[in-house]
Design an enzyme around this catalytic site. Structure first.
Site, mmCIF file in Angstrom:
data_model
loop_
_atom_site.group_PDB
_atom_site.id
_atom_site.type_symbol
_atom_site.label_atom_id
_atom_site.label_comp_id
_atom_site.label_asym_id
_atom_site.label_seq_id
_atom_site.Cartn_x
_atom_site.Cartn_y
_atom_site.Cartn_z
ATOM 1 N N ASP A 154 45.103 52.297 47.932
ATOM 2 C CA ASP A 154 44.818 53.632 47.567
ATOM 3 C C ASP A 154 45.862 54.402 48.155
ATOM 4 O O ASP A 154 46.387 55.282 47.376
ATOM 5 C CB ASP A 154 43.469 54.020 47.974
ATOM 6 C CG ASP A 154 42.391 53.304 47.395
ATOM 7 O OD1 ASP A 154 42.300 53.096 46.006
ATOM 8 O OD2 ASP A 154 41.577 52.861 48.170
ATOM 9 N N HIS B 243 36.342 53.098 49.428
ATOM 10 C CA HIS B 243 37.139 52.744 48.390
ATOM 11 C C HIS B 243 36.393 52.836 46.878
ATOM 12 O O HIS B 243 35.974 51.869 46.582
ATOM 13 C CB HIS B 243 37.573 51.316 48.687
ATOM 14 C CG HIS B 243 38.502 50.590 47.668
ATOM 15 N ND1 HIS B 243 39.565 51.044 47.131
ATOM 16 C CD2 HIS B 243 38.164 49.562 46.927
ATOM 17 C CE1 HIS B 243 39.957 50.153 46.312
ATOM 18 N NE2 HIS B 243 39.068 49.339 45.963
HETATM 19 P P1 NAX Z 1 39.318 36.832 42.086
HETATM 20 O O1 NAX Z 1 38.070 36.749 41.594
HETATM 21 O O2 NAX Z 1 40.465 36.671 41.551
HETATM 22 O O3 NAX Z 1 39.031 35.840 43.397
HETATM 23 C C1 NAX Z 1 38.108 35.800 44.327
HETATM 24 C C2 NAX Z 1 37.802 34.347 44.851
HETATM 25 O O4 NAX Z 1 36.761 34.365 45.732
HETATM 26 C C3 NAX Z 1 37.487 33.434 43.695
HETATM 27 O O5 NAX Z 1 38.150 32.276 43.810
HETATM 28 C C4 NAX Z 1 35.954 33.085 44.277
HETATM 29 O O6 NAX Z 1 35.790 31.701 43.769
HETATM 30 C C5 NAX Z 1 36.300 33.420 45.713
HETATM 31 N N1 NAX Z 1 34.839 33.427 46.481
HETATM 32 C C6 NAX Z 1 33.709 33.784 45.970
HETATM 33 N N2 NAX Z 1 32.849 33.786 47.005
HETATM 34 C C7 NAX Z 1 33.186 33.311 47.829
HETATM 35 C C8 NAX Z 1 32.890 32.759 49.228
HETATM 36 N N3 NAX Z 1 31.489 32.875 49.448
HETATM 37 N N4 NAX Z 1 33.867 32.161 50.070
HETATM 38 C C9 NAX Z 1 34.992 31.984 49.662
HETATM 39 N N5 NAX Z 1 35.613 32.384 48.351
HETATM 40 C C10 NAX Z 1 34.514 32.901 47.499
HETATM 41 O O7 NAX Z 1 39.419 38.350 42.850
HETATM 42 P P2 NAX Z 1 40.777 38.938 43.328
HETATM 43 O O8 NAX Z 1 41.163 39.589 42.161
HETATM 44 O O9 NAX Z 1 41.550 38.069 44.157
HETATM 45 O O10 NAX Z 1 39.947 40.099 44.332
HETATM 46 C C11 NAX Z 1 39.215 39.937 45.444
HETATM 47 C C12 NAX Z 1 38.392 40.935 45.826
HETATM 48 O O11 NAX Z 1 39.151 42.200 46.285
HETATM 49 C C13 NAX Z 1 37.530 41.537 44.793
HETATM 50 O O12 NAX Z 1 36.266 41.563 45.572
HETATM 51 C C14 NAX Z 1 38.009 42.789 44.613
HETATM 52 O O13 NAX Z 1 36.897 43.528 44.131
HETATM 53 C C15 NAX Z 1 38.619 43.131 45.815
HETATM 54 N N6 NAX Z 1 39.653 44.268 45.695
HETATM 55 C C16 NAX Z 1 39.447 45.208 46.449
HETATM 56 C C17 NAX Z 1 40.570 46.225 46.603
HETATM 57 C C18 NAX Z 1 40.626 47.081 47.888
HETATM 58 O O14 NAX Z 1 41.426 48.128 47.679
HETATM 59 N N7 NAX Z 1 39.694 47.083 48.898
HETATM 60 C C19 NAX Z 1 41.496 46.354 45.694
HETATM 61 C C20 NAX Z 1 41.889 44.960 45.008
HETATM 62 C C21 NAX Z 1 40.416 44.084 44.729
HETATM 63 O O15 NAX Z 1 40.124 44.672 43.376
#
Ligand code: NAX
Length: 369
Positions: free
Chosen positions: A159, A204
């Protein structure tokens, strides 16, 4: 020296895919720090994770990368971890309420906290990216009680960087058109190093408070107030009637505040995928400012999701919130007491803090079920 053990959860996801090369090229922990990566994902993602491991091998990252472990075994991934990058979370599905999402992710963070408590290094440094990032930090802190609270942070740097990027875009367009109309030769384009005093306060989420009231640009060899480069107080979210105070956080249509808050949605609408390259870059910046020997102690104030316990800004204690901090040598950080909040920022931040307190209560309630 033994390599730094770095666990990335959600290792098969899209942010990890953009982040791994930055770490492997020595751009996060410093070029002289060897890293052993532990990529963790859940069993349904095991094949995708194996594919990522193949690509890492094929990329011949030789400088900073000592080795990679791709696993669905949580204990193996967390054992001895010195840095934990928590990307793994439950995605929001159509029809799912925000509160259901908080409950699902609270369960995941409870488990991550237990793993950190039992298997990670006692001084493990954590950045939570999975949403709701700040509330997830709180849950981690409950289930990893031995970990110092200051070691648990969340990403608000994306952000922060979005706001800086928009300010630079606007400032450079104005400086260039001014130089054209003055007939000047050329103008030096401002970069991120030429901006200081920006901060994201709060959650966020759409309640976040992007604050430009103290921003300065480095122009012609000196720091100048934001308005001498961008005099559009309405776009900046500064009230015309309140000099030095303002309307920051109002998020009026077309304003910078609104654009920062909605940037994630705009990227999603355009790409049909959420932000990944910029998120990975922001994580790299967050970690290198905090932990790399080259950068920590030399960086300007940055926005980080941190514990509010003992904060000097008057934000309620007992939660995690984005606040301005300065990273200090040796992997520590302090609140940046140089920031003073305008009355408007304080008012808008209160709403964001109420949201964070509600999220915390919901997460705790869901964990008890
Ligand atoms: P993806 O859905 O591409 O990847 C998430 C991965 O986590 C998947 O491969 C899934 O199988 C895995 N996963 C789920 N549960 C798990 C567990 N218990 N142990 C280990 N792995 C697990 O998401 P991606 O685009 O990589 O985003 C990851 C996270 O970042 C999401 O929660 C998203 O909302 C968050 N974000 C946060 C941001 C921030 O500024 N704080 C910005 C970017 C992003 O949107």
């Amino acid at each position: 020296m033994a390599p730094l053990r770095v666990v990335i959860t959600g290792g098969a996801g899209q942010i990890a895919y953009s982040l791994i090369p930055l770490i492997a090229r020595g751009l996060v922990f410093g070029p002289d720090v060897k890293v052993h990566l532990r990529l963790l994902d859940i069993p349904p993602a095991a094949n995708a994770l194996a594919g990522v491991a193949m690509e890492v091998q094929d990329s011949l990252f030789s400088t900073a990368l000592e080795g990679v472990l791709a696993t669905t075994n949580e204990v193996e991934a967390f054992t001895g971890a010195q840095v934990a990058i928590l990307l793994g979370g439950f995605p929001r599905r159509p029809g799912m309420e925000r509160w259901d999402l908080i409950g699902k992710n609270a369960g995941i963070m409870k488990r991550m906290g237990e793993l950190l408590e039992t298997y990670a290094s006692p001084n493990c440094k954590v950045v939570v990216v999975a949403n709701p990032a700040q509330t997830n930090c709180y849950i981690l802190s409950i289930y990893a009680p031995s970990l110092p609270r200051k070691n648990i942070t969340s990403l608000s740097r994306l952000d922060h960087d979005r706001m800086i990027g928009m300010l630079l875009h606007e400032a450079n367009s104005r400086l260039i058109s001014a130089s054209v109309s003055n007939g000047s030769e050329c103008v030096r384009r401002l970069t991120a190093a030429d901006v200081r005093g920006a901060c994201i306060w709060g959650n966020h989420s759409n309640s976040q408070v992007p604050d430009v009231s103290a921003v300065e640009f480095f122009v012609d060899g000196r720091w100048v107030p934001i308005e001498s480069v961008i005099p559009d107080r309405t776009w900046l979210g500064l009230s015309n009637s309140l000099p030095g105070g303002g309307n920051i956080g109002a998020g009026t249509e077309g304003s910078l505040v609104e654009a920062v808050r909605k940037r994630g949605a705009a990227v999603l609408a355009a790409r049909k995928l959420s932000s990944a390259m910029s998120a990975a870059n922001a994580i790299a910046e967050h970690l290198s400012d905090w932990l790399s020997p080259e950068k920590s102690g030399h960086s300007p104030a940055v926005s980080m999701g941190v514990t509010t316990d003992g904060n000097p800004f008057g934000v309620s204690e007992g939660i995690f919130s984005s606040l301005p901090v300065r990273c200090t040598l040796g992997g520590d950080w302090n609140y940046d007491e140089g920031f003073s909040m305008t009355d408007d920022v304080r008012r808008h931040l209160e709403a964001s803090v109420v949201e964070l307190e509600d999220e915390k209560a919901t997460a705790l309630e869901m964990l008890e079920k």
